[in-house]
Design an enzyme around this catalytic site. Structure first.
Site, mmCIF file in Angstrom:
data_model
loop_
_atom_site.group_PDB
_atom_site.id
_atom_site.type_symbol
_atom_site.label_atom_id
_atom_site.label_comp_id
_atom_site.label_asym_id
_atom_site.label_seq_id
_atom_site.Cartn_x
_atom_site.Cartn_y
_atom_site.Cartn_z
ATOM 1 C CD GLU A 283 6.526 -29.812 -102.371
ATOM 2 O OE1 GLU A 283 5.335 -29.894 -102.135
ATOM 3 O OE2 GLU A 283 6.997 -28.656 -102.460
ATOM 4 C CG ASP B 56 5.461 -19.744 -101.509
ATOM 5 O OD1 ASP B 56 6.376 -20.169 -100.621
ATOM 6 O OD2 ASP B 56 4.338 -20.335 -102.048
ATOM 7 C CD GLU C 75 5.145 -21.562 -111.885
ATOM 8 O OE1 GLU C 75 4.634 -21.500 -111.821
ATOM 9 O OE2 GLU C 75 6.140 -21.893 -110.883
ATOM 10 C CD GLU D 52 -0.295 -20.842 -104.991
ATOM 11 O OE1 GLU D 52 -0.358 -21.005 -106.553
ATOM 12 O OE2 GLU D 52 0.316 -21.778 -104.501
ATOM 13 C CB THR E 78 0.718 -23.550 -97.028
ATOM 14 O OG1 THR E 78 1.460 -22.707 -98.646
ATOM 15 C CG2 THR E 78 1.363 -25.455 -96.912
HETATM 16 C C1 DMJ Z 1 1.237 -25.933 -103.098
HETATM 17 O O1 DMJ Z 1 1.908 -27.382 -103.108
HETATM 18 C C2 DMJ Z 1 0.806 -24.620 -102.028
HETATM 19 O O2 DMJ Z 1 0.493 -24.220 -101.583
HETATM 20 C C3 DMJ Z 1 3.009 -24.388 -101.431
HETATM 21 O O3 DMJ Z 1 2.697 -23.538 -100.711
HETATM 22 C C4 DMJ Z 1 3.183 -24.216 -102.597
HETATM 23 N N1 DMJ Z 1 2.234 -24.130 -103.445
HETATM 24 C C5 DMJ Z 1 2.208 -25.205 -104.082
HETATM 25 C C6 DMJ Z 1 0.590 -24.640 -105.254
HETATM 26 O O4 DMJ Z 1 0.964 -23.793 -106.121
#
Ligand code: DMJ
Length: 577
Positions: free
Chosen positions: A136, A276, A369, A390, A473
């Site tokens: 994170e 993901d 979710e 997303e 991401t």
């Molecule tokens: C974000 O913090 C990033 O996209 C992470 O890879 C997973 N998804 C969350 C938001 O949904």
């Protein structure tokens, strides 16, 4: 709209007259131009409603609690941190501000960007006795800083001359150095958690996830390229290689593993939570750094996904060892997948999955979710929607790949739902339960970093006109530069780390000039010419290629086109004849 209803006539028309089709699609339509202007303004207002409330009620803490107009220090609270470890005077890390930097640039607010950069330069410190999650912190803080540093130093001169002396890069470098103790394991795969001040604590958990371990290469690689300090890219690469070496013979990876022993703890494999960004970073690392190694990993991994998880437009989970289905569940994180498929040119598959995700969005008003595909019902405890980006992200990619105005309508519907269900006086609130639309007191920083950004870029992509970017991401843009291609960290001669490559040295290159589309390749191994499957290949349901309906047929490996069922009951590319 036209393409979405993929009927035979549309396909035949495309085959016969692609030029006419292209012309009619690309001709500027004043209706859409007006809609884009109106919608980008609407998204800009959403962003500032979230941003201004954060700045008023939560800054410099991490995130806003929009219902009570207070704050939460979520960066260090993620994963139930024991709060007594935090010093009394801890004021947060201004997480939402860091996450907003690149969005401010994209929305052309250079004044606020400069104000934010200067505040962070003077006040941000990572010398804090706090336990953070490496993944994170990497995607949100390191990614936010590195991206903003690049935006602050590119040729557009966004900052007043002389005000910026690489402060964000200095902070990023400090943070990167604090990450390094996490990688000090027998496997080279990093601990999921570490203390910013003291490194990995005694009795720290050795469990991590595939995405936690395998999605560090963009930010840490960029940090190495910018500073000339190779340690970050080397550590992330070593971890990724080790992780990849743990794949099964089906090219699948499990959900969680032990970083000390290198053993899998959970064998179920999928594309949602826990996975993901792992897939995302393989293809994006290939685009950013141009290494074939990433492309090869991605291609095998992508094939594994399409073969073992895909069920029509949906993706379930499967045991990495056998390929047998485990969980028939859809998670909202999976909605990024169509966007990734656009990057590799698998538009048909992207389009069909995106349509299904959007139909679920329409059914519930937002994306729940977790949804149980086998029972066609919501997961009993995961009915929430925390303002995730997303679906907006995939909509953005699909619109710009196809220019099909239907995706603008999808974007508008997402914007309307967000305003209707989640906007409150104090910002935007997460939804606790999509069946009641009961709200939760949390505005996640990714709402500003990603959700608003992708919606804005859907309607106004002027930021992307002058440069080629990939998005991390967490939605932070990194430019695709030819100077970053094919340069191994080992090749670096360690130099003064404050050295920063100047914009003039780095020529821009196009992501599309790289072979990102999965064309078939001929591989010459051991003197034998071997055809390699393309990443889009999906086998027919039956080995003898017999079929009853089109759904029994897969995707052709050579052309990446969907096969259909002939009247005689065989799968093939019949429309091309
Ligand atoms: C974000 O913090 C990033 O996209 C992470 O890879 C997973 N998804 C969350 C938001 O949904």
């Amino acid at each position: 709209m036209f393409l979405r209803k993929s009927g035979t006539w549309v396909l035949i028309f495309l085959v016969i007259s692609p030029t006419i089709f292209c012309k009619s699609m690309s001709a500027p339509d004043p209706r859409w131009a007006a809609k884009k202007r109106r919608m980008s303004e609407k998204v800009r207002n959403m962003f500032y409603h979230a941003y201004d409330n954060y700045m008023t009620y939560a800054f410099p803490h991490d995130e806003l609690k929009p219902l009570t107009r207070t704050h939460t220090d979520s960066l260090v609270e993620l994963g139930n941190l024991k709060l007594e470890r935090l010093p009394q005077e801890y004021n947060g890390s201004a997480l939402t501000l860091i996450e907003s930097l690149s969005s401010l640039v994209i929305m052309r607010n250079n004044t606020e960007f400069e104000r934010a950069v200067l505040w962070l330069s003077d006040n941000l410190t990572f010398d804090v006795d706090a336990r953070i999650n490496l993944f994170e912190c990497n995607i949100r803080v390191l990614g936010g800083l590195v991206s903003a540093h690049i935006l602050a130093t590119d040729s557009t001169n966004r900052l007043v001359q002389g005000n910026y002396k690489n402060q964000l890069l200095i902070l990023a470098h400090d943070l990167g150095r604090r990450f390094l103790p996490a990688f000090d394991t027998p496997t080279g795969m990093p601990y999921a958690w570490l203390n910013l001040k003291y490194g990995v604590m005694e009795n720290e958990t050795t469990e991590t996830s595939t995405s936690g371990c395998g999605s560090l290469i963009l930010e840490m690689g960029a940090l190495s390229r910018l500073t000339g300090d190779p340690r970050f890219e080397s550590a992330a690469l070593r971890a990724l290689r080790k992780l990849w070496s743990m794949r099964s013979s089906l090219n699948l990876l499990g959900t969680t593993l032990d970083v000390e022993t290198g053993e899998w703890l959970e064998y179920s494999s999928g594309i949602g939570a826990g996975f993901d960004s792992f897939y995302e970073y393989l293809i994006k690392a290939h685009i950013l750094f141009g290494r074939d190694e990433f492309w090869r990993m991605f291609q095998s991994a992508y094939l594994g996904v399409q073969k073992y998880f895909r069920h029509g437009p949906w993706y379930h989970e499967a045991d990495m060892r056998t390929g047998h289905a485990t969980y028939w569940q859809l998670t909202s994180l999976q909605a990024f997948w169509p966007g990734l498929q656009v990057l590799v040119g698998d538009i048909t598959a992207a389009n069909s999955s995106h349509r299904e995700f959007f139909s679920l969005w329409e059914r519930f008003g937002v994306l729940p979710e977790r949804y149980l595909l086998d029972r066609q019902m919501l997961h009993p405890t995961e009915k929430y929607y925390p303002l995730r980006p997303e679906l907006a992200e995939s909509t953005f990619y699909l619109y710009h790949a196809t220019k099909d105005p239907w995706f603008l309508e999808v974007g508008e519907s997402i914007v309307d739902s967000l305003n209707l269900y989640t906007k409150v006086e104090g910002g935007f609130a997460s939804i606790r339960d999509v069946t009641t639309m009961q709200l939760e007191d949390h505005q996640h920083s990714f709402f500003l970093a990603e959700t608003c950004k992708y919606l804005y870029l859907l309607f106004d992509d002027s930021f992307l006109v002058d440069g080629n970017y990939i998005f991390t991401t967490e939605g932070h843009p990194l430019p695709v530069l030819s100077d970053w291609h094919e340069r191994l960290p080992e090749a670096y001669i360690p130099s003064n780390w404050t050295f920063v490559k100047s914009e003039r040295q780095a020529k821009r290159t196009s992501a599309m000039s790289r072979q990102v589309c999965p064309a078939t390749a001929l591989e010459y191994g051991h003197g034998i010419e071997q055809q390699v499957q393309s990443a889009c290949h999906v086998t027919d349901v039956r080995n003898d290629h017999r079929c009853l309906v089109d759904e029994d047929c897969g995707v052709d490996a050579i052309t990446c086109r969907r096969r259909s069922c002939s009247m005689a009951g065989y799968c093939g590319l019949w429309l091309s004849i």
